[in-house]
Write a protein that holds these residues in place. Structure first.
Motif, PDB file in Angstrom:
ATOM      1  N   PRO A   1      11.210 -15.608  13.790  1.00  0.00           N
ATOM      2  CA  PRO A   1      12.552 -15.387  14.329  1.00  0.00           C
ATOM      3  C   PRO A   1      12.517 -14.791  15.732  1.00  0.00           C
ATOM      4  N   VAL A   2      13.645 -14.876  16.414  1.00  0.00           N
ATOM      5  CA  VAL A   2      13.864 -14.142  17.654  1.00  0.00           C
ATOM      6  C   VAL A   2      14.472 -12.795  17.264  1.00  0.00           C
ATOM      7  N   LEU A   3      13.974 -11.704  17.828  1.00  0.00           N
ATOM      8  CA  LEU A   3      14.532 -10.385  17.576  1.00  0.00           C
ATOM      9  C   LEU A   3      15.560 -10.061  18.653  1.00  0.00           C
ATOM     10  N   VAL A   4      16.748  -9.680  18.236  1.00  0.00           N
ATOM     11  CA  VAL A   4      17.821  -9.340  19.168  1.00  0.00           C
ATOM     12  C   VAL A   4      18.092  -7.847  19.024  1.00  0.00           C
ATOM     13  N   ALA A   5      17.744  -7.079  20.038  1.00  0.00           N
ATOM     14  CA  ALA A   5      17.928  -5.632  20.012  1.00  0.00           C
ATOM     15  C   ALA A   5      19.245  -5.280  20.690  1.00  0.00           C
ATOM     16  N   GLY A   6      20.219  -4.840  19.891  1.00  0.00           N
ATOM     17  CA  GLY A   6      21.554  -4.560  20.408  1.00  0.00           C
ATOM     18  C   GLY A   6      22.457  -5.730  20.090  1.00  0.00           C
ATOM     19  N   PHE A   7      23.571  -5.462  19.379  1.00  0.00           N
ATOM     20  CA  PHE A   7      24.431  -6.578  18.969  1.00  0.00           C
ATOM     21  C   PHE A   7      25.881  -6.328  19.367  1.00  0.00           C
ATOM     22  N   GLY A   8      26.052  -5.830  20.603  1.00  0.00           N
ATOM     23  CA  GLY A   8      27.386  -5.734  21.166  1.00  0.00           C
ATOM     24  C   GLY A   8      27.838  -7.099  21.666  1.00  0.00           C
ATOM     25  N   ARG A   9      28.698  -7.120  22.657  1.00  0.00           N
ATOM     26  CA  ARG A   9      29.223  -8.407  23.146  1.00  0.00           C
ATOM     27  C   ARG A   9      28.123  -9.291  23.707  1.00  0.00           C
ATOM     28  N   VAL A  10      27.182  -8.702  24.428  1.00  0.00           N
ATOM     29  CA  VAL A  10      26.098  -9.511  25.001  1.00  0.00           C
ATOM     30  C   VAL A  10      25.200 -10.059  23.899  1.00  0.00           C
ATOM     31  N   GLY A  11      24.817  -9.196  22.967  1.00  0.00           N
ATOM     32  CA  GLY A  11      23.956  -9.633  21.877  1.00  0.00           C
ATOM     33  C   GLY A  11      24.607 -10.708  21.028  1.00  0.00           C
ATOM     34  N   GLN A  12      25.906 -10.572  20.778  1.00  0.00           N
ATOM     35  CA  GLN A  12      26.614 -11.577  19.981  1.00  0.00           C
ATOM     36  C   GLN A  12      26.674 -12.923  20.698  1.00  0.00           C
ATOM     37  N   MET A  13      26.839 -12.885  22.025  1.00  0.00           N
ATOM     38  CA  MET A  13      26.857 -14.133  22.786  1.00  0.00           C
ATOM     39  C   MET A  13      25.496 -14.827  22.719  1.00  0.00           C
ATOM     40  N   VAL A  14      24.422 -14.047  22.856  1.00  0.00           N
ATOM     41  CA  VAL A  14      23.073 -14.614  22.747  1.00  0.00           C
ATOM     42  C   VAL A  14      22.876 -15.222  21.359  1.00  0.00           C
ATOM     43  N   ALA A  15      23.325 -14.499  20.322  1.00  0.00           N
ATOM     44  CA  ALA A  15      23.159 -14.980  18.948  1.00  0.00           C
ATOM     45  C   ALA A  15      23.936 -16.273  18.720  1.00  0.00           C
ATOM     46  N   SER A  16      25.128 -16.371  19.313  1.00  0.00           N
ATOM     47  CA  SER A  16      25.910 -17.600  19.128  1.00  0.00           C
ATOM     48  C   SER A  16      25.200 -18.804  19.739  1.00  0.00           C
ATOM     49  N   LEU A  17      24.520 -18.603  20.873  1.00  0.00           N
ATOM     50  CA  LEU A  17      23.752 -19.689  21.473  1.00  0.00           C
ATOM     51  C   LEU A  17      22.551 -20.057  20.598  1.00  0.00           C
ATOM     52  N   LEU A  18      21.917 -19.051  20.006  1.00  0.00           N
ATOM     53  CA  LEU A  18      20.800 -19.334  19.095  1.00  0.00           C
ATOM     54  C   LEU A  18      21.290 -20.110  17.877  1.00  0.00           C
ATOM     55  N   ASP A  19      22.492 -19.760  17.377  1.00  0.00           N
ATOM     56  CA  ASP A  19      23.057 -20.487  16.238  1.00  0.00           C
ATOM     57  C   ASP A  19      23.298 -21.954  16.585  1.00  0.00           C
ATOM     58  N   VAL A  20      23.808 -22.195  17.800  1.00  0.00           N
ATOM     59  CA  VAL A  20      24.080 -23.574  18.220  1.00  0.00           C
ATOM     60  C   VAL A  20      22.816 -24.418  18.159  1.00  0.00           C
ATOM     61  N   HIS A  21      21.696 -23.817  18.555  1.00  0.00           N
ATOM     62  CA  HIS A  21      20.434 -24.558  18.579  1.00  0.00           C
ATOM     63  C   HIS A  21      19.596 -24.342  17.321  1.00  0.00           C
ATOM     64  N   LYS A  22      20.236 -23.737  16.283  1.00  0.00           N
ATOM     65  CA  LYS A  22      19.587 -23.542  14.976  1.00  0.00           C
ATOM     66  C   LYS A  22      18.257 -22.786  15.096  1.00  0.00           C
ATOM     67  N   ILE A  23      18.252 -21.762  15.920  1.00  0.00           N
ATOM     68  CA  ILE A  23      17.080 -20.892  16.076  1.00  0.00           C
ATOM     69  C   ILE A  23      17.336 -19.610  15.277  1.00  0.00           C
ATOM     70  N   ARG A  24      16.452 -19.298  14.332  1.00  0.00           N
ATOM     71  CA  ARG A  24      16.649 -18.132  13.472  1.00  0.00           C
ATOM     72  C   ARG A  24      16.424 -16.852  14.256  1.00  0.00           C
ATOM     73  N   TYR A  25      17.230 -15.834  13.954  1.00  0.00           N
ATOM     74  CA  TYR A  25      17.098 -14.558  14.646  1.00  0.00           C
ATOM     75  C   TYR A  25      17.353 -13.415  13.662  1.00  0.00           C
ATOM     76  N   ILE A  26      16.864 -12.234  14.031  1.00  0.00           N
ATOM     77  CA  ILE A  26      17.166 -10.986  13.324  1.00  0.00           C
ATOM     78  C   ILE A  26      17.703 -10.022  14.367  1.00  0.00           C
ATOM     79  N   ALA A  27      18.907  -9.502  14.143  1.00  0.00           N
ATOM     80  CA  ALA A  27      19.538  -8.606  15.106  1.00  0.00           C
ATOM     81  C   ALA A  27      19.569  -7.181  14.563  1.00  0.00           C
ATOM     82  N   VAL A  28      19.503  -6.219  15.473  1.00  0.00           N
ATOM     83  CA  VAL A  28      19.499  -4.803  15.097  1.00  0.00           C
ATOM     84  C   VAL A  28      20.444  -4.044  16.015  1.00  0.00           C
ATOM     85  N   ASP A  29      21.222  -3.124  15.433  1.00  0.00           N
ATOM     86  CA  ASP A  29      22.088  -2.271  16.231  1.00  0.00           C
ATOM     87  C   ASP A  29      22.190  -0.922  15.521  1.00  0.00           C
ATOM     88  N   ASN A  30      22.473   0.136  16.265  1.00  0.00           N
ATOM     89  CA  ASN A  30      22.574   1.463  15.669  1.00  0.00           C
ATOM     90  C   ASN A  30      24.012   1.922  15.476  1.00  0.00           C
TER      91      ASN A  30
END
Length: 607
Positions: A428-457
């Motif tokens: 997977p791609v690790l996404v550190a921080g899932f605010g607006r920027v992290g969510q936008m990155v994750a949405s692009l990964l979803d479009v291309h069916k790339i698995r990710y794990i996101a973390v936020d505090n």
């Protein structure tokens, strides 16, 4: 009196810490399992080792442990935390996919092994009740040691690990009826009304245990997520740690009061938290406690080894050790064939399941208290249990050699036949921080069916994203243990979108030190921070101020009528120039070689 007890407790604690800090690292350097190291310490400093000489050599009393009472509770806590960690690695859904193995091979292993051992004991002249106790006790295998060895070898999710765990889990469940049987034997069994009373008590006990488990699951599903969300909102590491320990202890106490083992409650608590967003942070929090307390448990096992029996009659002890392991390994291997598990995997599992168990000590201690087993026979069985448990790392190594040999002869040999459970595959791609920027990155990964794990505090944000079905976890990635727990060793990339500059730099540095080849793309506030991130080891650093100005320029030129092709080319060219200027501020040439994406960007600047 109280001062003496405190001094003895401090002495025992000092011996345990000495083992953890000195002896075990030596074993690690020698590439010998820490399991053997801890148990060897227990044998050496225990009442049957150097402790036996304490009366004749007074100064030895200061360096030995003469009883179990001082560390028994701490040792049991180690097993409890181990089962809790196992539960965190599983889930009820994954557990249900293993029910065929748990109630198939697990049930048959206990029944067949106990039956054969009872028959052998009866043939050797052991009284019937004692034979039943010995058969049931020695049929068990060591959950604590086997899981520890499999974890050290990273084999828990392998076919071997899942097969062994299925059997161990059924054995943990079977401890409850086995203890009832021991009580039934102690009461006289079939006396006038005695058997009926015990049968009724047995049925009541099973119902109480089932109700307790159901209540624990029901309450846990509803109370644990909001509890951890509330604690996480305080941002207090101490409070989070205290809550983790509270949940483990409370769940263990509930099952204990219902007649189940303490460890079973901890396992259920782990299963309940396995599907929550707090699983990974809990694992990191509990791991140091589990490792040290499990070491205490292993030392306590070593304390029980009456090595005098082995010196007095070595052939009898050796025959018992070899016979017990061979018998249980043969039964598990045969059952593996019946359940269509590859023969070499079943044999490896059988070798590890061959030794005795920590539950053997519980069963035999109870039987000795009821005088169902002669003291000498009980001591012999306990010695077999200790010695065989100490051999588990060696048996794992022997099984690995068998497996490698079988695979070399037949490379196409199926490794996961009939024992697979759902697990997350792929890097997977690790996404550190899932605010607006992290969510936008994750949405692009979803479009291309790339698995990710996101973390936020932020616990509220994490809870909201989990409700939307996104793989987001609560935790702090700026700690190396948490990074490893998230799978940085196999991750395909790391995207750092956190807004705190210092935390971003720490995380980039930790990730680069752990994985020199890892793709790391980090968010920077400005050009100066971007230069720092390049120095820390980022593959690419994207300054927000630069990107905002480039987007404004692109929009302006397009509105002024400049052809879009020329606009895009000029913007890309300017971005490459700025990136090059920022990288030039990072004097460490070796670090900047990680910025491997820059040439591709330069190529895109061509109109």
């Amino acid at each position: 009196m109280n001062d003496t007890l405190q001094l003895l407790s401090l002495k025992d604690a000092a011996i345990v810490l000495c083992a953890a800090g000195l002896v075990v690292p030596i074993f690690y350097r020698l590439r010998i399992s820490s399991v053997i190291g801890f148990m060897a310490v227990g044998m050496a400093v225990g009442p049957f080792g150097l402790g036996a000489l304490a009366n004749e050599v007074p100064w030895l009393a200061r360096m030995t442990i003469t009883g179990h009472s001082g560390i028994h509770g701490v040792a049991e806590l180690g097993v409890i935390l181990l089962l809790f960690m196992i539960g965190l690695e599983l889930s009820f859904e994954r557990l249900m996919t293993m029910k065929r193995l748990i109630f198939g091979i697990g049930l048959l292993q206990v029944a067949l092994t106990a039956g054969v051992l009872i028959g052998i004991a009866a043939m050797l002249g052991v009284p019937a009740k004692a034979a039943v106790v010995l058969g049931l006790g020695l049929a068990m295998s060591s959950t604590a040691v086997i899981i520890q060895v499999l974890s050290e070898k990273r084999q828990m999710t392998s076919s071997l690990g899942r097969t062994a765990f299925a059997v161990l889990l059924f054995q943990d469940i079977a401890v409850v009826p086995v203890l009832f049987i021991v009580g039934l034997l102690a009461s006289g069994g079939g006396g006038a009304g005695g058997g009926e009373d015990m049968g009724e008590q047995f049925a009541i006990g099973i119902v109480e245990a089932a109700l307790a488990v159901a209540a624990l699951i029901f309450l846990g599903r509803r109370l644990l997520p909001p509890l951890f969300r509330m604690v996480a909102a305080t941002r207090s590491a101490d409070m989070f740690m205290a809550t983790c320990l509270l949940v483990v202890m409370a769940a263990s106490l509930i099952t204990y009061l219902a007649g189940l083992s303490l460890a079973m409650g901890a396992l259920i608590a782990g299963l309940l938290l396995a599907e929550t967003e707090y699983r990974r942070q809990i694992e990191v929090t509990i791991e140091p406690f589990k490792g040290l307390l499990l070491g205490v448990f292993l030392i306590s096992i070593g304390l029980s080894a009456n090595l005098g029996l082995a010196i007095r009659d070595p052939l009898l002890v050796l025959g018992g050790v070899v016979g017990l392991i061979a018998l249980k390994a043969a039964i598990v291997a045969g059952l593996g064939w019946l359940f269509r598990i590859p023969w070499h995997t079943a044999l490896r599992a059988g070798l590890m399941l061959g030794p005795g168990s920590e539950f053997t000590f519980v069963i035999l201690s109870l039987a000795l208290g009821y005088r169902l087993v002669e003291p000498e026979t009980g001591q012999y069985a306990l010695l077999l249990t200790v010695l065989t448990m100490a051999l588990i790392p060696i048996l794992e190594w022997l099984g690995r050699l068998i497996g490698e040999s079988a695979t070399a002869r037949n490379p196409a040999l199926p490794e996961e036949a009939q024992v697979a459970i759902p697990r997350e595959d792929g890097a997977p791609v690790l996404v550190a921080g899932f605010g607006r920027v992290g969510q936008m990155v994750a949405s692009l990964l979803d479009v291309h069916k790339i698995r990710y794990i996101a973390v936020d505090n932020d616990p509220e944000l994490v809870a909201d994203q989990r409700r939307q079905g996104r793989p987001v976890y609560y935790g702090d990635m700026a700690h190396i243990d948490f990074l490893r727990n998230c799978g940085i060793a196999t991750a395909s990339g790391l995207v750092v979108t956190m807004g705190h500059p210092a935390a971003v730099e720490v995380l980039v540095g930790l990730a680069r030190a752990e994985r020199p080849d890892l793709l790391i793309v980090a968010r920077a506030q400005d050009a100066d921070q971007a230069a720092k991130l390049y120095r820390a080891g980022a593959t690419d650093a994207v300054p927000e101020t630069v990107e905002a100005s480039l987007q404004l320029g692109e929009t302006l030129l397009a509105e002024l009528g400049v052809p879009m092709g020329r606009v895009i080319a000029s913007v890309h060219e300017r971005r490459a120039e700025l990136r090059g200027a920022i990288q030039s501020l990072a004097p460490d040439k070796d670090v900047r070689t990680h910025s491997r994406r820059s040439p591709r960007i330069s190529e895109r600047t061509r109109p």
